[in-house]
Design a protein around this motif. Structure first.
Motif, PDB file in Angstrom:
ATOM      1  N   ALA A 253      -1.369 -48.398  -6.535  1.00 34.21           N
ATOM      2  CA  ALA A 253      -1.298 -47.325  -7.545  1.00 34.21           C
ATOM      3  C   ALA A 253      -1.636 -45.984  -6.887  1.00 34.21           C
ATOM      4  CB  ALA A 253      -2.272 -47.634  -8.681  1.00 34.21           C
ATOM      5  N   MET A 254      -2.645 -46.019  -5.988  1.00 38.94           N
ATOM      6  CA  MET A 254      -3.056 -44.807  -5.266  1.00 38.94           C
ATOM      7  C   MET A 254      -1.904 -44.263  -4.424  1.00 38.94           C
ATOM      8  SD  MET A 254      -5.205 -42.549  -4.386  1.00 38.94           S
ATOM      9  CE  MET A 254      -6.875 -42.982  -4.808  1.00 38.94           C
ATOM     10  N   ALA A 255      -1.238 -45.191  -3.729  1.00 38.43           N
ATOM     11  CA  ALA A 255      -0.119 -44.780  -2.875  1.00 38.43           C
ATOM     12  C   ALA A 255       0.967 -44.112  -3.710  1.00 38.43           C
ATOM     13  CB  ALA A 255       0.447 -45.993  -2.149  1.00 38.43           C
ATOM     14  N   ARG A 256       1.226 -44.688  -4.876  1.00 41.95           N
ATOM     15  CA  ARG A 256       2.260 -44.108  -5.741  1.00 41.95           C
ATOM     16  C   ARG A 256       1.796 -42.751  -6.251  1.00 41.95           C
ATOM     17  NH1 ARG A 256       3.592 -49.776  -8.574  1.00 41.95           N
ATOM     18  NH2 ARG A 256       5.477 -50.265  -7.389  1.00 41.95           N
ATOM     19  N   THR A 257       0.472 -42.655  -6.585  1.00 41.72           N
ATOM     20  CA  THR A 257      -0.070 -41.401  -7.106  1.00 41.72           C
ATOM     21  C   THR A 257       0.068 -40.294  -6.058  1.00 41.72           C
ATOM     22  OG1 THR A 257      -1.701 -42.750  -8.223  1.00 41.72           O
ATOM     23  CG2 THR A 257      -2.096 -40.402  -8.258  1.00 41.72           C
ATOM     24  N   LYS A 258      -0.091 -40.734  -4.787  1.00 38.65           N
ATOM     25  CA  LYS A 258       0.027 -39.745  -3.710  1.00 38.65           C
ATOM     26  C   LYS A 258       1.466 -39.261  -3.537  1.00 38.65           C
ATOM     27  CE  LYS A 258      -2.001 -40.883   0.206  1.00 38.65           C
ATOM     28  NZ  LYS A 258      -2.465 -41.863   1.214  1.00 38.65           N
ATOM     29  N   GLY A 259       2.364 -39.907  -4.258  1.00 37.20           N
ATOM     30  CA  GLY A 259       3.749 -39.442  -4.218  1.00 37.20           C
ATOM     31  C   GLY A 259       4.587 -40.078  -3.149  1.00 37.20           C
ATOM     32  N   LEU A 260       4.090 -41.203  -2.573  1.00 34.76           N
ATOM     33  CA  LEU A 260       4.903 -41.877  -1.545  1.00 34.76           C
ATOM     34  C   LEU A 260       6.164 -42.459  -2.185  1.00 34.76           C
ATOM     35  CD1 LEU A 260       2.201 -43.845   0.482  1.00 34.76           C
ATOM     36  CD2 LEU A 260       3.393 -41.772   1.144  1.00 34.76           C
ATOM     37  N   ARG A 261       7.195 -42.563  -1.336  1.00 33.91           N
ATOM     38  CA  ARG A 261       8.433 -43.124  -1.848  1.00 33.91           C
ATOM     39  C   ARG A 261       8.225 -44.610  -2.174  1.00 33.91           C
ATOM     40  NH1 ARG A 261      13.172 -42.319   2.074  1.00 33.91           N
ATOM     41  NH2 ARG A 261      11.556 -42.958   3.553  1.00 33.91           N
ATOM     42  N   GLU A 262       8.919 -45.105  -3.182  1.00 35.96           N
ATOM     43  CA  GLU A 262       8.755 -46.498  -3.616  1.00 35.96           C
ATOM     44  C   GLU A 262       9.022 -47.478  -2.462  1.00 35.96           C
ATOM     45  OE1 GLU A 262       7.371 -47.379  -6.213  1.00 35.96           O
ATOM     46  OE2 GLU A 262       7.813 -49.512  -6.456  1.00 35.96           O
ATOM     47  N   ARG A 263      10.031 -47.135  -1.669  1.00 37.82           N
ATOM     48  CA  ARG A 263      10.386 -47.973  -0.523  1.00 37.82           C
ATOM     49  C   ARG A 263       9.198 -48.110   0.442  1.00 37.82           C
ATOM     50  NH1 ARG A 263      15.411 -48.315   2.768  1.00 37.82           N
ATOM     51  NH2 ARG A 263      14.733 -48.434   4.930  1.00 37.82           N
ATOM     52  N   THR A 264       8.522 -46.968   0.684  1.00 41.84           N
ATOM     53  CA  THR A 264       7.367 -46.982   1.578  1.00 41.84           C
ATOM     54  C   THR A 264       6.219 -47.770   0.955  1.00 41.84           C
ATOM     55  OG1 THR A 264       8.056 -44.765   2.215  1.00 41.84           O
ATOM     56  CG2 THR A 264       5.882 -45.480   2.973  1.00 41.84           C
ATOM     57  N   VAL A 265       6.022 -47.584  -0.328  1.00 41.45           N
ATOM     58  CA  VAL A 265       4.937 -48.307  -1.020  1.00 41.45           C
ATOM     59  C   VAL A 265       5.153 -49.819  -0.901  1.00 41.45           C
ATOM     60  CG1 VAL A 265       3.892 -48.770  -3.280  1.00 41.45           C
ATOM     61  CG2 VAL A 265       4.532 -46.435  -2.657  1.00 41.45           C
ATOM     62  N   ILE A 266       6.385 -50.220  -1.133  1.00 41.31           N
ATOM     63  CA  ILE A 266       6.679 -51.662  -1.124  1.00 41.31           C
ATOM     64  C   ILE A 266       6.597 -52.240   0.293  1.00 41.31           C
ATOM     65  CG2 ILE A 266       8.480 -53.408  -1.560  1.00 41.31           C
ATOM     66  CD1 ILE A 266       7.383 -52.277  -4.137  1.00 41.31           C
ATOM     67  N   LEU A 267       7.330 -51.599   1.207  1.00 38.15           N
ATOM     68  CA  LEU A 267       7.458 -52.202   2.536  1.00 38.15           C
ATOM     69  C   LEU A 267       6.221 -51.992   3.420  1.00 38.15           C
ATOM     70  CD1 LEU A 267      11.217 -51.468   3.392  1.00 38.15           C
ATOM     71  CD2 LEU A 267      10.196 -53.565   2.499  1.00 38.15           C
ATOM     72  N   ARG A 268       5.598 -50.827   3.355  1.00 41.86           N
ATOM     73  CA  ARG A 268       4.497 -50.556   4.280  1.00 41.86           C
ATOM     74  C   ARG A 268       3.133 -50.927   3.721  1.00 41.86           C
ATOM     75  NH1 ARG A 268       4.743 -45.281   7.643  1.00 41.86           N
ATOM     76  NH2 ARG A 268       2.882 -46.325   8.398  1.00 41.86           N
ATOM     77  N   HIS A 269       3.010 -50.841   2.419  1.00 44.21           N
ATOM     78  CA  HIS A 269       1.682 -51.095   1.847  1.00 44.21           C
ATOM     79  C   HIS A 269       1.604 -52.473   1.182  1.00 44.21           C
ATOM     80  CE1 HIS A 269       0.024 -47.039   2.541  1.00 44.21           C
ATOM     81  NE2 HIS A 269       1.323 -46.706   2.513  1.00 44.21           N
ATOM     82  N   ALA A 270       2.479 -52.697   0.230  1.00 48.86           N
ATOM     83  CA  ALA A 270       2.374 -53.947  -0.536  1.00 48.86           C
ATOM     84  C   ALA A 270       2.786 -55.159   0.304  1.00 48.86           C
ATOM     85  CB  ALA A 270       3.240 -53.854  -1.785  1.00 48.86           C
TER      86      ALA A 270
END
Lengths: 315, 536
Positions: free
Chosen positions: A215-232
């Protein structure tokens, strides 16, 4: 990391010892003698039977056989096959590439289809893709691979005639000749594995996607692709890699049936016929090889854990 | 495009014999043939891909009755005699055979100029060495137990001397394609002393052995220097025509996979097709279903030495209670592939007879109860052992056990893997009953199984009466006299319940329509591909 790897390799020793002992004991507990299987319908008198028994060392006490056998097999020497007139290692090395190609390609298909489908299902919960993923995983896990194998054969080989129904051709016969005969067995083996990977990836990703750091990553405005592949995904990979390791080991086991269905002369088929023929050395060597491969896969999974999550190596 | 027809080939009577051991459950059979019309000129060349049901247990045909050796090695090796299309023994490597001294001496003249696959010329020394080896390692080699010497007065003459008169049965014994007395170079025969192990596979047949990849395939190639006979093609003898460049026998144990491989065009011919597929395959315009004969007798074998089945009245009870019509219903799924017949000789054999059929009273439960009472049977369990993976044996056992219940016989099915089944079959403490199958077209061929040593001396059947009949059969050459002896043997078998006749079944072979079999060899016995060619 090096220390961690060495420790994991050292843990192999007792596992291999137990596996070898179990292999030796179980093959000899099975009723029926290799001599009877060996002579079959041939004309052999009692003296010749005694001579063969002695030649194979089967006249000695089991413990004595075991103590002679163990130091030899730990060096990879399983002796001569009773049926193939060749060293067991040679017979296995002849068959193993077929089983490896089958299970490895099935794994590739599983990973290539299962992980993306699992991620998409998790991202679009309740959507058409999620529904499709659920149906596929349920069907995949419910359909027996041998039945699926026959069905694939009837549709793609008999009706459509896109690929051959069965058999094996070494690469010398041409790449397509080799590959075309593996297409259906790989599909039959991978469908059930895909089901497992889709389900595991989906549930893990759903869990991870619900965590605060995502949620934090998304709040920071990262692209969904980055959130999914790099974080989740990176965090979910520990569980997914576990399943992939499991899937490969299951694939090795499943190859026994698939190879018989598709007349592939792989290690699974070799073990089945060795059991029927009471070819102790081949049976023991074949099972040991599969055990060894499963252990190596486990090791790779463990190392992957440590790579995905460095805290693990200090645990 | 070829026109096709459906031909009903009545199996010719008048014959002699062969026996087929089918313990792991392969079936044999008749001759309803649907085949392609032969083109005018056979086409030379091409590779024939054949789907076989089991791997070769050994390459040493001399040392085994096991399958699928006859299918493969029948094209590589030849014997002094071989089987003709009437299943009689016909000359193969021999130019002639002559009996003298009342059958105590047999003189064989060999065909001159015959070449082995290694380029050597066949001589009488090769024949002598091969026959010496066969009588030692061959399961049927004991048939030569009265042989006193083999002489080779010149390169093309072999003289076999016997202590007792030997009838024409000798030719069938040597020529039967189950454990055939095949001829190989003397050097190989003498060096290969261990049963099952040949130093080299070298024969004189129209195809030479190229390689066997264990559990995968056996590959044969045309022997360009083959020296054929000049008489007409005659099943496994006569002029053998090798039209194909290559024959590859693929090992495909799953029958569904074999059938799918035929339908997808991967295999040209497949063996051991489930009879339930006959109608479906026959409806496919690109395929031919071939009913293969002669009829295979399914039969029940006993422990004759120890335990309940050693008691004659128990065996008589079992013989009475068995209903072959019910057995046929479980043995085949297509009724065209089963036949009830009281004879122990194949329905297609000239020896087929109803002698002793008054003792063959199938399904007579009341009579069975009388025999059980006479045996003071107290409900003791009697086991019928089956191979777990042999579905035919399992189906038969279930049907037999159900029929036994009606008479109050407590029959239990015990299931083993093949190796254990074979071991237990020899063990008097473990064996009661097992089932087997095979075809016999000559009375003498029964002797190998009923001489007291099969499957082991501790359980096998032997009696003075049958031994005396077998001895007379071995010496007799007149057909009518042999037929009378065959009837006598059958009656003795029924009286002593040496085995129980469960009925006959037929096998199914299937092929691509483009595979032309001008002599209908695929409809007969073991796979014989002489003369076969690919139409396109």
């Amino acid at each position: 990391m090096l220390l961690y790897t060495l420790r994991r390799i050292l843990e192999f020793v007792p596992t291999i010892f137990i596996a070898l002992t179990l292999i030796f004991v179980i093959t000899r507990l099975v009723p029926g003698s290799p001599i009877t299987a060996l002579i079959g319908n041939q004309s052999v008198d009692a003296a010749q039977i005694d001579a063969i028994t002695k030649q194979l060392g089967l006249d000695r006490p089991i413990l004595e056989q075991y103590l002679e056998w163990l130091p030899r097999v730990v060096t990879g020497d399983f002796g001569q096959s009773l049926f193939f007139s060749a060293p067991v290692a040679e017979v296995i090395l002849d068959r193993f590439p077929i089983t490896f190609a089958l299970t490895f390609m099935a794994l590739l298909v599983t990973v290539a289809v299962g992980i993306p489908l699992g991620i998409l299902s998790a991202m679009r919960r309740g959507g058409i893709l999620d529904y499709f993923g659920n149906v596929l995983s349920s069907l995949g896990m419910a359909l027996p691979p041998f039945w699926l194998g026959f069905m694939l054969m009837l549709v793609f080989a008999v009706s459509l005639q896109w690929v051959p129904a069965s058999g094996y051709r070494p690469m010398e016969f041409g790449f397509w000749s080799w590959l075309s005969r593996l297409v259906l067995p790989v599909l039959a083996l991978s469908v059930s594995q895909i089901g497992l990977v889709v389900r595991m990836t989906r549930s893990t990703m759903i869990e991870v996607l619900g965590m605060e750091y995502v949620a934090m990553a998304r709040t920071k405005g990262l692209r969904e692709r980055t959130v999914i592949l790099r974080h989740a995904l990176r965090n979910a990979m520990v569980q997914i890699v576990t399943v992939i390791g499991l899937v490969f080991a299951l694939g090795l086991g499943g190859s026994v049936i698939i190879e018989n269905v598709f007349a592939l002369p792989g290690l699974g088929e070799l073990i089945t016929t060795a059991a029927i023929r009471r070819d102790y050395p081949t049976l023991e060597g074949g099972i040991f090889y599969l055990t060894l491969v499963a252990l190596v896969i486990n090791l790779m999974v463990d190392l992957a854990y440590a790579w995905f999550n460095p805290r693990i190596r200090y645990a | 495009m070829l026109r096709r027809r459906t031909v009903l080939v009545g199996v010719v009577g008048g014959l002699a014999a062969t026996s087929l051991h089918l313990e792991a459950g392969h079936l044999e059979a008749g001759r309803l043939v649907r085949t392609a019309l032969a083109a005018d000129e056979p086409v030379q060349g091409g590779t024939l891909n054949v789907g076989l049901h089991i791997p070769l247990p050994t390459l040493d045909w001399q040392s085994t009755v096991g399958h699928p050796l006859p299918h493969v090695m029948g094209h590589v090796y030849e014997g002094l005699f071989g089987l003709g299309s009437d299943l009689n023994a016909e000359p193969e490597l021999a130019a002639s055979a002559e009996a003298s001294d009342g059958g105590r001496t047999w003189t064989f003249e060999l065909r001159p100029g015959v070449l082995f696959h290694n380029g050597d010329t066949l001589t009488s020394a090769d024949v002598k060495a091969s026959l010496e080896r066969w009588r030692t390692v061959g399961p049927k080699g004991s048939g030569l137990n009265t042989l006193t010497s083999i002489e080779t007065p010149d390169d093309l003459t072999v003289v076999m001397s016997f202590s007792e008169p030997m009838g024409r049965y000798l030719l069938l014994l040597l020529g039967s394609d189950e454990n055939k007395a095949v001829i190989m170079p003397a050097a190989i025969a003498e060096a290969s002393t261990t049963p099952g192990q040949l130093t080299e596979v070298v024969g004189t047949g129209p195809y030479r052995f190229v390689e066997y990849k264990e559990d995968q395939y056996a590959r044969l190639a045309r022997f360009e220097d083959y020296v054929a006979r000049d008489d007409a093609p005659n099943y496994q003898t006569g002029k053998k025509i090798a039209n194909l460049d290559e024959i590859i026998f693929w090992i495909v144990p799953e029958s569904t996979t074999r059938v799918a491989g035929l339908e997808s065009g991967e295999y040209d011919v497949i063996a051991e097709v489930p009879d339930g597929e006959a109608t479906r395959l026959a409806e496919n315009p690109d395929l031919d279903a071939v009913k293969n004969g002669p009829g295979v007798l399914l039969y029940m074998m006993f422990n004759h030495k120890v335990g309940p089945t050693a008691e004659l009245n128990i065996r008589k009870a079992i013989q009475s209670l068995i209903d072959p019509a019910e057995i046929a219903a479980v043995a085949v799924s297509n009724p065209d592939f089963a036949l009830t017949n009281p004879s122990i000789y194949a329905p297609e054999s000239a020896y087929n007879t109803d002698a002793g059929s008054d003792l063959y009273t199938p399904g007579d439960v009341e009579k069975a109860k009388e025999y059980l009472a006479a045996a003071n049977y107290d409900g003791e369990p009697i086991t019928i052992q089956v191979i777990a993976t042999n579905s035919l044996q399992n189906r038969l056992a279930v049907a037999i056990a159900e029929q036994a219940k009606r008479a109050g016989l407590n029959l239990e099915i015990v299931s083993y893997d093949l190796a254990t089944w074979v071991a237990n079959r020899r063990d008097p403490a473990k064996l009661n009953i097992y089932t087997s199958g095979g075809y016999w077209v000559d009375p003498s061929l029964w002797h190998a199984e009923f001489n007291g040593t099969f499957p082991s001396p501790d359980v096998g059947f032997i009696s003075d009466r049958t031994e005396e009949i077998f001895a007379r059969l071995a010496a007799e050459t007149d057909f009518d006299a042999r037929k009378a002896l065959g009837e006598e043997l059958q009656r003795a078998f029924y009286e002593q319940v040496a085995m129980v006749n469960l009925g006959y079944v037929y096998r199914l072979v299937a092929k691509q329509g483009r595979v032309v079999d001008p002599y209908d060899n695929l409809a007969l016995g073991n796979m014989t591909l002489h003369g076969i060619y690919l139409a396109d």
